[in-house]
Scaffold this active site. Structure first.
Site, PDB file in Angstrom:
ATOM      1  N   ASP A   1       0.839  -1.191   0.000  1.00 21.30           N
ATOM      2  CA  ASP A   1       0.000   0.000   0.000  1.00 21.30           C
ATOM      3  C   ASP A   1       0.886   1.258   0.000  1.00 21.30           C
ATOM      4  OD1 ASP A   1      -3.088   0.615   0.402  1.00 21.30           O
ATOM      5  OD2 ASP A   1      -2.025   2.033   1.669  1.00 21.30           O
TER       6      ASP A   1
ATOM      7  N   TYR B   1      -3.230  10.904   0.872  1.00 20.16           N
ATOM      8  CA  TYR B   1      -3.669  10.559  -0.480  1.00 20.16           C
ATOM      9  C   TYR B   1      -3.562  11.762  -1.410  1.00 20.16           C
ATOM     10  CZ  TYR B   1      -5.343   5.819   0.335  1.00 20.16           C
ATOM     11  OH  TYR B   1      -5.407   4.478   0.570  1.00 20.16           O
TER      12      TYR B   1
ATOM     13  N   HIS C   1      -4.632  -7.878   0.531  1.00 22.06           N
ATOM     14  CA  HIS C   1      -3.945  -6.597   0.645  1.00 22.06           C
ATOM     15  C   HIS C   1      -3.224  -6.429   1.974  1.00 22.06           C
ATOM     16  CE1 HIS C   1      -3.281  -2.455  -0.579  1.00 22.06           C
ATOM     17  NE2 HIS C   1      -3.759  -2.024   0.572  1.00 22.06           N
TER      18      HIS C   1
END
Length: 386
Positions: free
Chosen positions: A177, A307, A361
């Site tokens: 990630d 982000y 993930h």
């Protein structure tokens, strides 16, 4: 660099405030209580909130996490929280494990001892690592940046400062990630300090050079690009929101613990190898420990902001640029869309490419033993002769 021991202790008034807010929860209507098509299932979130209020014991989770050797250090004006577990073996290799969103340093709880003391877990002591697990700025107990500009690129510089402060000039990097982006940036900017990079995710903003003068995009690569675009269209709204207007979302998630839980738990279900049944992989306590960490540390606003920072500074490459340290990749079957090896080899020197049998993930939480084995195998030939 001053290093200070750290122990988690959430104030009693924060625990009481959480209980008050849970009791005052207002839940939305749902067209189908058990369905996940429109987002987090109402029936699941009701059970999760009930467990959080009546059965979840933060103090017991806190005590368990405090068995990890935790510290804080001031690095470039930020107070960074990290775990530092020295290795047990003849010549442990320093290794940085970097988490992502909506995870935290606690993702690494079970893999840390497997890497630091492999002999105690059926491995070879020669594969031992000095394990360092920092919390990203603004996540967990790391201080949030006070001004714009802290992307994964800048975090990589912080990690270099941390490792040098610990006395490690050469070390390995591992991440998934956002942690994959931080690891890649560090190897890109400071190749002389990085022995190798092991990833279980290729950063979503990664774009190798293409076009005139470069090999044409293959059918396999185009299929990946199409798959990634389709996934972004059906599952990527969270990233668009967090990458453009993170503060608007942060108001709701900072004020409502159940809102925060729904936003995070939905991703644990969607991105893990659980066949739609999140409790097959994560217990309610495991989910709520991660969610509670975000709640008690007021971390959600800064974590969303990252982000936007990464959107403004994507991991794109021009010309013939290549990353020198070798790369190992572990591909877990329920990971978000992953590119073919050829797409990655346009920039990286790929030394290991492993198709994993199961997992998703959150690999360090879902399959810590499988991930630890692949990390050991990748770094084994990169270690200096003893």
């Amino acid at each position: 660099m001053e290093i200070r021991p750290f122990q988690i202790h959430v104030a009693e008034e924060r625990l009481a405030d959480l209980q008050r807010r849970l009791r005052a929860t207002r839940l939305p209507a749902s067209l189908a209580r058990d369905a996940w098509d429109d987002g987090a299932s109402l029936s699941f979130i009701e059970r999760l909130a009930d467990h959080w209020q009546d059965r979840f014991d933060w103090r017991s989770q806190e005590a368990r996490l405090n068995r990890l050797p935790q510290y804080k250090a001031a690095i470039d004006g930020l107070d960074i929280h990290f775990v530092h577990q020295p290795g047990t073996g003849p010549a442990p290799l320093p290794l940085v494990l970097t988490h992502g969103w909506p995870g935290s340093f606690i993702e690494m709880e079970h893999i840390i001892p497997m890497l630091a003391d492999p002999a105690a877990h059926g491995g070879d002591p020669a594969d031992a690592f000095h394990v360092v697990v920092p919390s990203l700025p603004g996540f967990g107990f790391s201080q949030a940046p006070a001004r714009p500009g802290t992307s994964s690129r800048q975090i990589a510089e912080l990690w270099l400062g941390l490792m040098r402060g610990l006395g490690y000039e050469r070390f390995g990097m591992q991440g998934g990630d956002i942690g994959a982006g931080v690891s890649t940036w560090l190897a890109r900017m400071f190749p002389g300090n990085v022995v190798g990079v092991h990833l279980n995710f290729i950063p979503g903003s990664y774009r190798p050079p293409t076009g005139a003068g470069f090999p044409a995009v293959t059918a396999e690569e185009q299929a990946f690009l199409d798959r990634a675009a389709s996934w972004a269209g059906s599952e990527g709204a969270y990233a668009l929101m967090q990458g453009t207007k993170p503060l608007t979302l942060a108001y709701a998630l900072t004020d409502s613990p159940v809102g925060l839980a729904a936003w995070i738990a939905e991703k644990f279900r969607a991105w893990s190898d659980c066949d739609g049944e999140v409790e097959r992989v994560f217990t309610m306590d495991a989910l709520l420990t991660d969610i509670s960490l975000y709640w008690f540390s007021d971390a959600i606003a800064a974590s969303l902001r990252l982000y936007k920072e990464n959107r403004l500074r994507p991991l794109t490459f021009e010309g013939g640029e290549r990353i020198a340290p070798p790369l190992g990749v572990a591909l877990f079957p329920r990971e978000l869309p992953m590119p073919p090896r050829s797409w990655v080899e346009r920039v990286f020197e790929v030394g290991r490419w492993t198709i994993m049998p199961k997992g998703g993930h959150f690999a360090a939480m879902e399959q810590p033993a499988l991930l630890a084995d692949d990390i050991r195998a990748f770094f084994r030939p990169l270690r200096s002769p003893s």
